[in-house]
Design a protein around this motif. Sequence first.
Motif, PDB file in Angstrom:
ATOM      1  N   LEU A 192       0.719  -1.117  -0.006  1.00  0.00           N
ATOM      2  CA  LEU A 192      -0.133   0.034  -0.147  1.00  0.00           C
ATOM      3  C   LEU A 192       0.793   1.283   0.167  1.00  0.00           C
ATOM      4  CD1 LEU A 192      -2.776  -0.949   2.610  1.00  0.00           C
ATOM      5  CD2 LEU A 192      -3.046  -0.771   0.036  1.00  0.00           C
ATOM      6  N   MET A 193       2.057   1.409   0.463  1.00  0.00           N
ATOM      7  CA  MET A 193       2.877   2.167   0.565  1.00  0.00           C
ATOM      8  C   MET A 193       3.359   2.525  -0.856  1.00  0.00           C
ATOM      9  SD  MET A 193       6.510   2.908   2.740  1.00  0.00           S
ATOM     10  CE  MET A 193       7.809   3.756   1.823  1.00  0.00           C
ATOM     11  N   ALA A 194       3.733   1.551  -1.515  1.00  0.00           N
ATOM     12  CA  ALA A 194       4.134   1.639  -2.950  1.00  0.00           C
ATOM     13  C   ALA A 194       3.149   2.417  -3.870  1.00  0.00           C
ATOM     14  CB  ALA A 194       4.704   0.202  -3.603  1.00  0.00           C
ATOM     15  N   VAL A 195       1.847   2.416  -3.574  1.00  0.00           N
ATOM     16  CA  VAL A 195       0.985   3.045  -4.349  1.00  0.00           C
ATOM     17  C   VAL A 195       0.142   4.246  -3.515  1.00  0.00           C
ATOM     18  CG1 VAL A 195       0.578   0.847  -5.627  1.00  0.00           C
ATOM     19  CG2 VAL A 195      -0.837   1.624  -3.731  1.00  0.00           C
ATOM     20  N   SER A 196       0.641   4.620  -2.525  1.00  0.00           N
ATOM     21  CA  SER A 196       0.158   5.878  -1.754  1.00  0.00           C
ATOM     22  C   SER A 196       0.279   7.051  -2.700  1.00  0.00           C
ATOM     23  CB  SER A 196       0.627   6.013  -0.451  1.00  0.00           C
ATOM     24  OG  SER A 196       0.577   4.879   0.256  1.00  0.00           O
ATOM     25  N   PRO A 197      -0.801   7.803  -2.932  1.00  0.00           N
ATOM     26  CA  PRO A 197      -0.898   8.753  -3.632  1.00  0.00           C
ATOM     27  C   PRO A 197      -0.275  10.241  -2.792  1.00  0.00           C
ATOM     28  CG  PRO A 197      -3.021   8.676  -2.751  1.00  0.00           C
ATOM     29  CD  PRO A 197      -2.220   7.466  -2.359  1.00  0.00           C
ATOM     30  N   THR A 198      -0.269  10.499  -1.610  1.00  0.00           N
ATOM     31  CA  THR A 198       0.457  11.453  -0.906  1.00  0.00           C
ATOM     32  C   THR A 198       1.099  11.175   0.131  1.00  0.00           C
ATOM     33  OG1 THR A 198      -1.512  11.190   0.853  1.00  0.00           O
ATOM     34  CG2 THR A 198      -1.982  12.444  -1.197  1.00  0.00           C
ATOM     35  N   TYR A 199       1.944  12.155   0.592  1.00  0.00           N
ATOM     36  CA  TYR A 199       3.037  11.746   1.489  1.00  0.00           C
ATOM     37  C   TYR A 199       2.464  11.358   2.737  1.00  0.00           C
ATOM     38  CZ  TYR A 199       6.279  13.106   5.489  1.00  0.00           C
ATOM     39  OH  TYR A 199       6.962  12.955   6.512  1.00  0.00           O
ATOM     40  N   ALA A 200       1.221  12.001   3.432  1.00  0.00           N
ATOM     41  CA  ALA A 200       0.590  11.363   4.479  1.00  0.00           C
ATOM     42  C   ALA A 200       0.208   9.946   4.566  1.00  0.00           C
ATOM     43  CB  ALA A 200      -0.500  12.266   4.832  1.00  0.00           C
ATOM     44  N   TRP A 201      -0.281   9.342   3.556  1.00  0.00           N
ATOM     45  CA  TRP A 201      -0.439   7.872   3.329  1.00  0.00           C
ATOM     46  C   TRP A 201       0.922   7.142   3.166  1.00  0.00           C
ATOM     47  CZ3 TRP A 201      -4.628   5.860   4.785  1.00  0.00           C
ATOM     48  CH2 TRP A 201      -5.688   6.522   4.552  1.00  0.00           C
ATOM     49  N   VAL A 202       1.830   7.623   2.782  1.00  0.00           N
ATOM     50  CA  VAL A 202       3.299   6.990   2.714  1.00  0.00           C
ATOM     51  C   VAL A 202       3.598   6.888   4.119  1.00  0.00           C
ATOM     52  CG1 VAL A 202       5.703   7.136   1.897  1.00  0.00           C
ATOM     53  CG2 VAL A 202       3.721   7.579   0.174  1.00  0.00           C
ATOM     54  N   LEU A 203       3.777   8.066   4.807  1.00  0.00           N
ATOM     55  CA  LEU A 203       4.064   8.133   6.274  1.00  0.00           C
ATOM     56  C   LEU A 203       3.163   7.175   7.199  1.00  0.00           C
ATOM     57  CD1 LEU A 203       5.944   9.738   8.172  1.00  0.00           C
ATOM     58  CD2 LEU A 203       3.880  11.242   8.712  1.00  0.00           C
ATOM     59  N   THR A 204       1.924   7.078   6.897  1.00  0.00           N
ATOM     60  CA  THR A 204       1.199   5.947   7.576  1.00  0.00           C
ATOM     61  C   THR A 204       1.455   4.686   7.599  1.00  0.00           C
ATOM     62  OG1 THR A 204      -0.491   8.047   7.562  1.00  0.00           O
ATOM     63  CG2 THR A 204      -1.205   5.337   8.009  1.00  0.00           C
TER      64      THR A 204
END
Length: 535
Positions: A192-204
């Motif tokens: 899910l991190m690899a397809v996250s559209p925003t920094y906030a989701w990547v961080l999560t």
Amino acid sequence: MPTLDDILEHIGEFDFFQKQTFFLLSLLSATFAPIYVGIVFLGFTPDHRCRSPGVAELSRRCGWSLEEEFNYTVPGPGLVGQPFLRQCRQYEVDWNQSALGCVDPLADLAANRSHLPLGPCQHGWVYDTPGSSIVTEFNLVCANSWMLDLFQAAVNVGFLIGSVGIGYTADRFGRKLCLLITILINATSGMLMAVSPTYAWVLTFRMIQGLVSKAGWTIGYTLITEYVGLGYRRTVGIFYQAAFTVGLLVLAGVAHALPHWRWLQFTVTLPNFCFLFYYWCIPESPRWLISQNKNTKAMRTIKHIANKNGKPLPASFQSLRPEEEAGEKLSPSFLDLVRTPQIRKHTLILMYNWFTSSVLYQGLIMHMGLVGDNIYLDFFYSALVEFPAALIIVLTIDRIGRRYPWAVSNIVAGAACLAPVFIPDGLHWLKITVACLGRMGITMAYEMVCLVNAELYPTFIRNLGVLVCSSLCDIGGIITPFLVYRLTSVWPELPLVIFAVVGVIAGGLVLLLPETRGKALPETIEEAENMHRPS
């Protein structure tokens, strides 16, 4: 009543079953490397300059080279021949004025460039990299550079919380169940991190990976040390960590082949789904089952190991005593780590050594990265020196013991941190050599603290003890970037001096621990308390 170590002497201390299980868990160890140090590639910060549409248009009209365009974009003299730097300011001028010439347009605006107004980058940045990272995609530079620090801090906070919480769960509900759950969550959050559209989701999702990945790695370490006999315990522990080093080397190659962070994240995460097949390959730890008075299941696992190894289980070991089955089931508690004097001393010294190992290990990697040119080769070479560290441990740990090699490795690492303070800048090769020596020393210390930590606690709190003590290395991982980069602004060698002091202190404290060479794993609090007494 024979112990599990006695039974393993008859059915195989490191035979086919243990070798197969060691190989499977070593794969898990190798895949932890991209999470632990993946920030080096995922968060790589290339040289960058402000994007200026006005300068770009003038460059096209005048036919400037990239160097000439850059010379008028970046404040300051002497920049021709250095097409990229890490730039956070630009000239605040109107580049669309028709009166600007092509020879030296800034001279048409002011006789001295220092008189021109400066401001932050208004239109983003241009990055000197053929690939991408979370820095280039989300512009985590200049005023937003703290967001990269937060990214790394988040995964270490996850390590910290997950180590304690999942460590308790693994001791309460079993190693195997918690291992499979951590594998599933780690693999899912990584994808899910690899397809996250925003920094906030990547961080999560990165923080979620931190919550489960280190705990899973440590559970694997505990499992393999509990499957094997006394004579092989230290060897599998060392080579389980060596598998992590193999993961570092593979990561450098994969990152070089896949310079785009999303594809890199996808590639290093995908193998984790294969580990779910361990449900059918790896049984529950018989030591944990015995500590929980699940003797029937423990005997079933012991017979499975005997069958895999092709050796019969002696008739005298076919069942456990009824009084053991009727014994009190021991539940792990955090208070057990500090309730009695010797275990309390072990806990405090181990915590400090975990903290020191993390600070020096990551600090030396950061320092070496500051003086190198090729991020992939520097990373690869610095990882290679970890193999001699493992070899030295294998050659000395049974001949000399645990304490003295461990203490010396900490002191050598500390001395290697202090030495560059006295080495002239012209002897660059000597500084690199000393840095590699320090990396080797702290790698030995890191591997030793993992090994000895598991040997100093009784079975029912062993996993909890390892994970609680190792949580201090996560705190070290959170503060190390600040030690390196913030204190460097005060005095470039100040972080190294601090590393030297904490390393030498760690070496001295190690000598206060009991020697565990040749001793069986303690099964009870009383056995752990008496470890300092001569056998």
